[in-house]
Each structure stands twice: as C-alpha cells, then as structure tokens.
Design a protein around this motif. Structure first.
Motif, PDB file in Angstrom:
ATOM      1  N   ARG A  52      72.481  53.963  52.300  1.00  0.00           N
ATOM      2  CA  ARG A  52      72.140  52.734  51.552  1.00  0.00           C
ATOM      3  C   ARG A  52      73.140  52.545  50.499  1.00  0.00           C
ATOM      4  O   ARG A  52      73.731  51.241  50.206  1.00  0.00           O
ATOM      5  N   SER A  53      73.516  53.386  49.867  1.00  0.00           N
ATOM      6  CA  SER A  53      74.421  53.337  48.454  1.00  0.00           C
ATOM      7  C   SER A  53      75.681  52.654  48.992  1.00  0.00           C
ATOM      8  O   SER A  53      76.075  51.866  48.076  1.00  0.00           O
ATOM      9  N   LEU A  54      76.331  52.914  49.878  1.00  0.00           N
ATOM     10  CA  LEU A  54      77.648  52.248  50.467  1.00  0.00           C
ATOM     11  C   LEU A  54      77.286  50.892  50.440  1.00  0.00           C
ATOM     12  O   LEU A  54      78.153  50.181  50.101  1.00  0.00           O
ATOM     13  N   ARG A  55      76.177  50.416  51.180  1.00  0.00           N
ATOM     14  CA  ARG A  55      76.032  48.983  51.517  1.00  0.00           C
ATOM     15  C   ARG A  55      75.934  48.367  50.119  1.00  0.00           C
ATOM     16  O   ARG A  55      76.384  47.433  49.849  1.00  0.00           O
ATOM     17  N   GLU A  56      75.031  49.202  49.127  1.00  0.00           N
ATOM     18  CA  GLU A  56      74.793  48.239  48.051  1.00  0.00           C
ATOM     19  C   GLU A  56      76.033  48.258  47.076  1.00  0.00           C
ATOM     20  O   GLU A  56      76.097  47.267  46.144  1.00  0.00           O
ATOM     21  N   SER A  92      78.885  47.747  48.077  1.00  0.00           N
ATOM     22  CA  SER A  92      79.592  46.499  48.467  1.00  0.00           C
ATOM     23  C   SER A  92      78.916  45.370  48.096  1.00  0.00           C
ATOM     24  O   SER A  92      79.466  44.453  47.572  1.00  0.00           O
ATOM     25  N   TYR A  93      77.506  45.092  48.287  1.00  0.00           N
ATOM     26  CA  TYR A  93      76.946  43.834  48.021  1.00  0.00           C
ATOM     27  C   TYR A  93      77.074  43.883  46.351  1.00  0.00           C
ATOM     28  O   TYR A  93      77.394  42.712  45.917  1.00  0.00           O
ATOM     29  N   MET A 142      79.546  44.154  44.637  1.00  0.00           N
ATOM     30  CA  MET A 142      80.807  43.723  44.419  1.00  0.00           C
ATOM     31  C   MET A 142      80.881  42.233  44.704  1.00  0.00           C
ATOM     32  O   MET A 142      81.971  41.976  44.638  1.00  0.00           O
ATOM     33  N   GLY A 143      79.919  41.825  45.268  1.00  0.00           N
ATOM     34  CA  GLY A 143      80.007  40.390  45.475  1.00  0.00           C
ATOM     35  C   GLY A 143      80.380  40.156  46.813  1.00  0.00           C
ATOM     36  O   GLY A 143      80.627  38.869  47.393  1.00  0.00           O
ATOM     37  N   ALA A 144      80.373  41.167  47.809  1.00  0.00           N
ATOM     38  CA  ALA A 144      80.928  40.756  49.113  1.00  0.00           C
ATOM     39  C   ALA A 144      79.612  40.273  50.093  1.00  0.00           C
ATOM     40  O   ALA A 144      78.699  40.514  49.692  1.00  0.00           O
ATOM     41  N   THR A 145      80.160  39.402  50.831  1.00  0.00           N
ATOM     42  CA  THR A 145      79.165  38.720  51.898  1.00  0.00           C
ATOM     43  C   THR A 145      78.743  39.951  52.755  1.00  0.00           C
ATOM     44  O   THR A 145      79.251  41.042  53.020  1.00  0.00           O
ATOM     45  N   ARG A 146      77.899  39.427  53.377  1.00  0.00           N
ATOM     46  CA  ARG A 146      77.279  40.302  54.547  1.00  0.00           C
ATOM     47  C   ARG A 146      78.301  40.729  55.680  1.00  0.00           C
ATOM     48  O   ARG A 146      78.432  41.586  56.143  1.00  0.00           O
ATOM     49  N   PHE A 147      78.837  39.523  56.036  1.00  0.00           N
ATOM     50  CA  PHE A 147      80.080  39.833  56.963  1.00  0.00           C
ATOM     51  C   PHE A 147      81.063  41.072  56.449  1.00  0.00           C
ATOM     52  O   PHE A 147      81.478  41.789  57.270  1.00  0.00           O
ATOM     53  N   GLN A 148      81.533  40.474  55.214  1.00  0.00           N
ATOM     54  CA  GLN A 148      82.630  41.502  54.656  1.00  0.00           C
ATOM     55  C   GLN A 148      82.009  42.923  54.507  1.00  0.00           C
ATOM     56  O   GLN A 148      82.508  43.951  54.852  1.00  0.00           O
ATOM     57  N   THR A 149      80.807  43.009  54.089  1.00  0.00           N
ATOM     58  CA  THR A 149      79.929  44.453  53.973  1.00  0.00           C
ATOM     59  C   THR A 149      79.906  45.004  55.591  1.00  0.00           C
ATOM     60  O   THR A 149      80.303  46.259  55.648  1.00  0.00           O
ATOM     61  N   ALA A 150      79.594  44.380  56.273  1.00  0.00           N
ATOM     62  CA  ALA A 150      79.395  44.767  57.820  1.00  0.00           C
ATOM     63  C   ALA A 150      80.778  45.511  58.284  1.00  0.00           C
ATOM     64  O   ALA A 150      80.866  46.350  58.836  1.00  0.00           O
ATOM     65  N   PHE A 151      81.737  44.490  58.384  1.00  0.00           N
ATOM     66  CA  PHE A 151      82.874  44.994  58.880  1.00  0.00           C
ATOM     67  C   PHE A 151      84.165  45.672  58.093  1.00  0.00           C
ATOM     68  O   PHE A 151      85.069  46.309  58.722  1.00  0.00           O
ATOM     69  N   ARG A 152      83.921  45.747  56.872  1.00  0.00           N
ATOM     70  CA  ARG A 152      84.837  46.475  55.849  1.00  0.00           C
ATOM     71  C   ARG A 152      84.114  47.521  55.403  1.00  0.00           C
ATOM     72  O   ARG A 152      84.769  48.784  55.227  1.00  0.00           O
ATOM     73  N   VAL A 153      82.799  47.931  55.527  1.00  0.00           N
ATOM     74  CA  VAL A 153      82.121  49.297  54.985  1.00  0.00           C
ATOM     75  C   VAL A 153      81.412  49.730  56.302  1.00  0.00           C
ATOM     76  O   VAL A 153      81.703  50.784  56.198  1.00  0.00           O
ATOM     77  N   MET A 154      80.531  48.968  56.474  1.00  0.00           N
ATOM     78  CA  MET A 154      79.366  49.724  57.451  1.00  0.00           C
ATOM     79  C   MET A 154      80.087  50.242  58.650  1.00  0.00           C
ATOM     80  O   MET A 154      80.022  51.355  59.189  1.00  0.00           O
ATOM     81  N   VAL A 155      80.833  49.135  59.536  1.00  0.00           N
ATOM     82  CA  VAL A 155      81.544  49.563  60.692  1.00  0.00           C
ATOM     83  C   VAL A 155      82.428  50.758  60.626  1.00  0.00           C
ATOM     84  O   VAL A 155      82.204  51.701  61.294  1.00  0.00           O
ATOM     85  N   PRO A 156      83.330  50.733  59.834  1.00  0.00           N
ATOM     86  CA  PRO A 156      84.157  52.008  59.598  1.00  0.00           C
ATOM     87  C   PRO A 156      83.327  52.920  59.089  1.00  0.00           C
ATOM     88  O   PRO A 156      83.727  53.934  59.608  1.00  0.00           O
ATOM     89  N   ALA A 157      82.542  53.095  58.447  1.00  0.00           N
ATOM     90  CA  ALA A 157      81.880  54.274  58.079  1.00  0.00           C
ATOM     91  C   ALA A 157      80.881  54.748  59.119  1.00  0.00           C
ATOM     92  O   ALA A 157      80.645  56.083  59.458  1.00  0.00           O
ATOM     93  N   ALA A 158      80.632  53.860  60.125  1.00  0.00           N
ATOM     94  CA  ALA A 158      79.699  54.470  61.298  1.00  0.00           C
ATOM     95  C   ALA A 158      80.585  54.622  62.446  1.00  0.00           C
ATOM     96  O   ALA A 158      80.444  54.580  63.699  1.00  0.00           O
ATOM     97  N   SER A 159      81.945  54.685  62.168  1.00  0.00           N
ATOM     98  CA  SER A 159      83.017  54.288  63.429  1.00  0.00           C
ATOM     99  C   SER A 159      82.943  55.594  64.371  1.00  0.00           C
ATOM    100  O   SER A 159      82.932  55.097  65.668  1.00  0.00           O
ATOM    101  N   SER A 160      82.516  56.795  64.184  1.00  0.00           N
ATOM    102  CA  SER A 160      82.602  57.866  64.735  1.00  0.00           C
ATOM    103  C   SER A 160      81.187  57.536  66.007  1.00  0.00           C
ATOM    104  O   SER A 160      81.503  57.849  67.222  1.00  0.00           O
TER     105      SER A 160
END
Lengths: 291, 248, 287
Positions: free
Chosen positions: A171-175, A177-178, A180-198
């Motif tokens: 959760r902390s990673l997503r939080e 990102s949010y 810093m004012g990122a949108t859901r789309f930015q959070t999803a594809f710049r933070v979440m997807v790379p973090a879950a890439s494996s």
C-alpha cells in the motif's frame, strides 16, 4: 507405534514419487521413440524441411509447418489476451470498487472452467462465420478464429495472476505515488505495474505455455493442413492437432509414420518445459521482494 | 530434589544464541514465574522442558535438561510431552466440540472406554474450573466459548492426560481482567497437584501467584529466588530496574 | 505548460477508465454470447430421448447415454486412482518434508507437470498403459492417464489447504504428546478437508472436460454400449461432442450444441459446489 509412523511416511514418499515417475516417464518415452525416429529420418531434414507430409506417399518430415501453425495460433491468442487481461487486471485493482471486483472475478474465472471442446465448437460455429462477414476471404478453417478464442480462454489466467501480484504490492508505494499528486493511471502504470512485473511476466509465460499446448480448439477450428505460413486467414495445423490426428487415424503403431507423433510431442514438450521452468524460476526469484 | 532442572543449558536458533548457560531447578508442587523483557529467552526455556523447540528448524541445544532427575533427551519425546503439558499464549482449541477437545488427548494415549473418557473429561473440566459453565453444552463447538473459557478449556485438555508438570506460556495475556483473575485462581488451585511454570509479562501476576520467580535478560538467567524477595529486595541491579518498571 | 500536462494526465486517466471498463465488459460479453449461441442452437434437441438413446448415424435418433455412462465410469476410476495418491503426496510435501531437498525437487517437478500439455499425457498413457501394460484403449487406461493429469492439481490444492491450518493447533496437539501422524490425521487433515475437497472438485471438473488425451490413447468415438468393467472400451461426452462438431451435416451440429449444454451444466454445477465449499471453509479458518 513408531513403526506405523515410519510406514505411513514411506507410503507418502512413494505417493510423492509418482509425480517424479510421471515426468521421467514422459521424458523417457518421448526421447526413446524420437531417437528411433531420427535413426530413420535425418534431424537436419526435421528442422529444415518446409513440408510435413508423413501420411502421404511422397513423405517429408519437416517440423517447420507444424511449428509455424502452433506459433501462429499462439501469437494471435497472446496478442489478444495479454493487453486485454492486463488492462482488466489494472482496472479491477486500481479503479473498480471492491464489490465490482468481487462480482467480476468469479465470472471471468468461468471462462477458464469451460471445457476446450466447447471453445472449439464456438470458434468453428460462431466466430469463424462472424469473422467471414468482415473478412470475406477467410478460410472456413483458419488460424485467426481459434487463436482469438484461445485468447478468450487465456484472459482469466492473465487477469487473475496479474491482479494477485498487483494486490501484493505494498500500500505504501501506491500511497507515495498518490501523495505526489499522480493520477490513478500514472500510479497504475508507473508504480504498480512495474512493481508487480515479475508476477505479470509469470502470468504471460504461463499463458504462452497454455496456448502452445492447447489442442481441441485448434483441432476443431484451425484445420488439419500443415502449411508453412504466417497468414492467419489460412488453415494451419498445430503440433497438438497433428498428434490427435495420427492417433485417431489408422496408422500402424509401429510404423515410422506413427513415430512422428513422438518427435512432434518432444518438440512441444521442450518448448513448454522451458517456459514452465522459466516461470517457476521467475516466481521463486522474486517472490519475497516485499516481505 | 527438583522436579525440573537444567544444567548449563544453551540454545541457538540458527546463528543467534537464545539461551546462555542457564542452570535452574524447579521445585515440585510450586508455581514458578519466568519474567523478563521480550526476547529474553523465557519462553524459549519453557519450551525446552517439553522439547517443543524440536519442532523449530535449525535449533541447536546443548546442556542437560532433567525431569525427575532423568535426562529428557533419553526419554521418548511423546511420553515426555504427556508428562509435561503445555498451555499456550493464545487459546488454541481444536475446531471440534468442547467434549472432543478434552477427549483428544485421551484418545491419543489410546483411551477407548467411553465411560472412562466421559469421567475423565468431566474431572478435567472440573479441575479447570470450567465444568459449571459448560455442563450440558459439551457438544457445542469449542469456538463458541469466550476467550477466557477457551483458555480454561485448553487447560482442561492438558490436565486430562494427567501430566505432572504444566507449562504456561503467558496464558492470560490475550484475556480480559475478569478471565485473567479466574485463570490465576485456577493456577493457585492446581499447585496442589501439579508443578507449574508460567511465563508472564505481568509482574503483578508473577507476584500474586508464584512461589519463586526467575528474571531473564538477553538469554541469561540474571536472578532466581523466592518471589517476595525478588520483588522487595532483589540482589541484582537489573532485576531491580525491571521489577520497578524502569525498563522492559 | 504544467497546467496543460496536468489536464492531459487527467484526461488519460478518464479515457483509460472507460477503455478498461469496456474491455471488461467485452470479456464478460463473450461469455454471454457463447452461452446464448450454444443454447439457441442446442436447446431444442434436449429431451428425454437425447439422454436415453445410443449414438446413431441418424442425428435425430442419436443420444448421449453411452457417452454419459462412459464419462461417469471414467471419473469414478480416475478419482479412485488419483485421490489417495494426490492427498498423501500433498500432505507429505507440506507437512513432512517441507525443507528437504527431495521435497524441493518434487515441488519444482509438480509445478512443471501442471504445465505439461494434456496431449502429452495422452502420449504417455498410450505408450505406458495402452501398449506396455497392454491395457488396450480401455476405461482403466483412460482413468490412469487422467489420474496422472489431475494429480498435480490435487497435490497443489491439498498443500494450500494444509498451509492454511494455523500452527497453534499443531502445537496444541504436539504439546499433548501426539505423534506427527496423530497430529496430521486428527487435527491438520480434518481442518484442511474443506480446502482439499474444493481442490478435488475442481480437478474433477477439469477431468470432465478433457478430450485430447483420451483421443490420443484411442478412446472410441462410436460406442453403442455402456461399459461394464474397467477393461471395456468407452467414449465420453466431450469426445461425442467433438465427433458431432466435426460432422458436416447441420443436424449433428445441433446435437453437439445440445451435448455442450449438458457438459456445461455439469461443469458449472461442480464449480458452484466447489465455490460454496470454499466460502464455507474460509469462514471456518478465519477464527
């Protein structure tokens, strides 16, 4: 009492060994019969000849047409299923309400529970005729329709596994990102997807492996003509279809023609084995990233 | 003669040494408290007495551990655990009926006679001061009981196999004050028949119920003496700091 | 400039939301279309005779009796073979040999086996059971083949169910002097049973839909009798459906769709039961 305990343990070890024996059996049978096959057919011909006609009078034993048929249907399925499955996973994880996710996920999993013979019927009787309205020169048996239907079958694998690994991102990673004012789309594809890439990579690898080995959909809807082509409108034959075709036919079981299914089977097994090992390796390597 | 005794006990979890050269003797039919800050080794030592540490991988144990002057590593581990019962921090009844929870141990030792099992279940529940509350609802699931009742059920379950020692690992830490006082009363009663070793975080509790108290710090036994002496006139400065609440 | 990119980011966000929602709807829509298509094609053919009749060269007189009977017999033997082996192996791997090398090797092996294409199991069954053990294209050869195929599923789900059993229960049991097997059989196994059952039903539902390996071991497509023993030849519902699907006459396509309706109902029923048990069991383990 100690004796009984030991006895039960030995029995359980034997049961566990059945799985090792299964693998050993598969490898042994495929290899032995393939070696016999290659004593009659040159391995050079097998990998370079562009025709596969063991059942005709003029025999050619080139695996390439079967391989191209297999790769073509698999590629169509993957190109269709991966973006769709991944986007659905991101949507369910980042956008949708928990109630919506709880409603959609089980229904998607129904797609994975449907027997493949049903998908084969659907591809041949519904998807192909529908596609023919858009693409008039589409063959009645073709690679496109079973490829797409196979993709539909694979979507739940990708969605389910990807969503699991997205949810495992702290959760902390997503939080952060949010925050810093990122949108859901930015959070999803710049933070979440790379973090879950494996986990996402594992889901794609498993999907490819599943598509390579799929039999009934292509056997029903792709046809039985081994052709070295990458044209999705044409009829192709996959390795799996060929194996079914030969074993259902009246080919004598000790003939060279029959041994072809072992050589074809070994080719398929090697591909899926590499992919499965790769996914296991990826999973165990990155499993504890956030623990 | 001591009921339980260790001589130069050392224990490692992997590379980390959790117990350092501990020698202690526990007297029969008494309550002994182990106190000390988290990670001081008190629970680890408790789990040595019935070899529960055997279940944890990478554990290395050195030194002597004696029950009635017999080395516990010369005994059958299952026999040992029947003699040295254990009650855990969180109540952990099996998801079975109240009756079956207590009968579990009896069935393990091979009890078949229905009436005998019934009698022993009743006796154990009475010994655990739970009988009056559960008489008549013995077939209800154990998980329907309150936390305090569940813990007394776990005690009854342990008493049913007739141990001589009962080890208690913070048995009241997950319970409310009323349930806690019931458990404490029970421990006081049980002392007549059993040798009790209790690990506790609660110093008032140690002071209230135990005859002797041992203070542990960083895997070492700092001080071991009669409880009133430990709390009124400790010899060691660290003991004094701990019992007066200056650290821990 | 900053303001511009900020609005664009918000627009992308909004756009993605609707694209993704439509993709989700598409995936669900395919399922709906598939079901409607098949029901509209086959429902008219579903009647009592369809269940009672033997296969025939006349589509209207053909039924699924032998296919259903063959499928049920096949499942019966498959379960008898795979269940004890799978559960015992799962228990061993999770409860006994967690860390040793053998268990590690078996774990990698199982994860690989789960990904082996089913048609390869067919080749294994054909060579080992049909030819080497001379069982012929019989029910028992089919059951052994499917048994090996679903073994990894049963083992993996058994392990997961056992992993969910809290350690505190094991400690309680060991603390009373119970042996490893007593603890496993009297505490761990009953507690994990709900999860294991779910896995078994899902494995069975998988086995029901399998067609390719049975075709490879030589299961017949035309069987005008009900198998009476494990050495008899057999056909199953998916094979019957496959056969009808590949016929050129439209009347057989209707039969195929009707057969699919029956097959889907059985599959969905099993999956529903599995989900029901899983939910009930989850409630139990969260205590």
């Amino acid at each position: 009492m100690r004796r009984k305990e030991k006895l039960i343990e030995v029995l359980m070890i034997c049961c566990s060994f059945v799985t090792i024996l299964t693998t050993a059996g598969i490898i042994l049978i495929l290899t032995v019969e393939t070696v016999k096959f290659f004593s009659e057919v040159s391995i050079i011909h097998f990998v370079t000849d562009t025709q596969w006609t063991p059942l005709f009078t003029e025999k050619h034993y080139g695996i390439l047409p079967l391989l191209s048929g297999t790769l073509l249907t698999t590629t169509i399925a993957i190109l269709f299923a991966v973006p769709l499955g991944l986007i659905i996973a991101v949507y369910l994880n980042e956008y949708a309400s928990p109630r919506f996710t709880a409603f959609v996920k089980p229904i998607l999993e129904v797609l994975a529970a449907i027997p493949t013979v049903v998908y084969g019927f659907f591809a041949l009787q519904f998807v192909t005729p529908s596609l023919q309205k858009i693409i008039p020169d589409l063959n009645g048996f073709n690679a496109l329709s079973p490829g797409l239907v196979m993709g539909v079958m694979i979507i739940p694998y990708i969605t389910s596994l990807s969503e699991d690994s997205l949810r495992a991102v702290p959760r902390s990673l997503r939080e952060a990102s949010y925050g810093m004012g990122a949108t859901r789309f930015q959070t999803a594809f710049r933070v979440m997807v790379p973090a879950a890439s494996s986990g996402i990579i594992v889901s794609v690898i498993l999907a490819v492996s599943r598509a390579l080995g799929e039999t009934m959909i292509v056997a029903i809807a792709a046809g039985q003509q081994p052709k070295l082509t990458f044209n999705p409108k044409e009829s192709v034959e996959t390795i799996t279809t060929y194996i079914v075709q030969v074993s259902m036919g009246d080919v004598p079981q000790d003939s060279l023609e029959f041994k072809t299914i072992f050589a074809a089977g070994l080719t398929l097994f090697v591909f899926t084995f590499i992919l499965n090992s790769l996914s296991y390796w990826t999973r165990s390597r990155f499993q504890n990233k956030y623990e | 003669m001591f009921k339980l005794e260790t001589r130069n006990a050392n224990l490692w979890y992997g590379e980390k040494q959790a117990l350092k050269n501990i020698s202690i003797g526990i007297e029969p039919n008494s309550v002994t408290s182990f106190i000390g800050p988290s990670g001081c080794g008190k629970s680890t030592l408790l789990r040595c007495f019935n070899r529960m540490n055997d279940l944890i991988e990478n554990t290395k144990i050195k030194g002597e551990f004696l029950l009635d002057n017999t080395d516990i590593y010369d005994m059958d581990v299952y026999e040992l655990r029947k003699k040295v019962g254990m009650v855990f921090q969180k109540p952990n009844p099996f998801p079975k009926s109240i009756f079956e929870n207590v009968a579990y141990g009896l069935r393990i030792v091979g009890g078949k006679d229905r009436n005998e099992i019934k009698d022993k279940v009743e006796l154990s529940l009475k010994n655990a001061a739970l009988w009056d509350e559960v008489n008549g609802i013995l077939n209800k699931p154990a998980l329907s009981l309150s936390g305090g009742q569940q813990q007394r059920l776990c005690i009854a379950r342990t008493l049913a196999i007739e141990p001589t020692v009962v080890l208690m690992d913070e048995p009241a830490s997950a319970l409310d004050p009323i349930s806690t006082s019931k458990i404490e009363d029970l421990i006081y009663e049980l002392k007549q028949k059993f040798t009790i070793v209790i690990v506790t975080h609660n110093m008032q509790q140690a002071a209230r119920i135990s005859n002797k108290t041992a203070f542990f710090y960083l895997g070492e036994l700092i001080e071991f003496d009669n409880t009133d002496k430990m709390f009124t006139n400790p010899q060691n400065e660290r003991t004094q700091n701990y019992v007066t609440g200056r650290f821990g | 400039m900053r303001r511009y990119s900020y609005t664009r980011a918000k627009l992308t966000d909004r756009a993605f939301k609707y694209v993704a929602l439509s993709f989700t709807a598409f995936a669900l829509g395919v399922l709906v279309v598939l079901l409607i298509d098949i029901f509209s094609k086959g429902i008219a053919r579903i009647n009592w005779d369809f269940f009672r009749n033997l296969p025939s060269r006349h589509a209207e007189k053909s039924g699924i009796m032998t296919a259903l009977a063959g499928m049920l017999s096949l499942l019966f033997f498959t379960i008898i073979i795979a269940l004890p082996i799978g559960i015992l192996a799962g228990i061993y791997l999770q409860e006994y040999g967690k860390k040793n090398r053998l268990a590690k090797l078996i774990e990698i092996n199982i994860s690989n086996l789960a990904g082996v294409p089913s048609v390869i199991y067919g080749i294994l069954g054909l060579t080992l059971f049909v030819r080497i053990l001379k069982l012929g294209n019989s029910l028992i050869a089919g059951a052994l083949t499917l048994g090996l195929l679903i073994l990894p599923i049963i083992i993996v789900t058994t392990r997961e169910a056992i992993r969910a059993v809290p350690d505190s229960l094991r400690e309680a049991s060991y603390g009373m002097g119970a042996t490893k097997w007593q603890t496993t059989s009297k505490v761990v196994f009953p507690f994990a049973l709900g999860g294991i059952l779910t896995g078994i039903i899902l494995a069975v539902s998988r086995a029901i839909g399998e067609t390719a390996p049975l075709l490879v071991i030589g299961a017949l497509v035309y069987v005008p009798f009900i198998p009476e023993g494990p050495r008899d030849q057999f056909t199953t519902l998916p094979i019957q459906i496959f056969n009808w699907t590949t016929r050129p006459q439209a009347a057989f396509i209707v039969n195929a769709a009707a057969g699919i309706i029956v097959l889907l109902l059985i599959t969905f029923l099993l999956n529903g039961i599995a989900i029901y048990i899983r939910n009930k069991w989850y409630k139990k383990i969260r205590y």
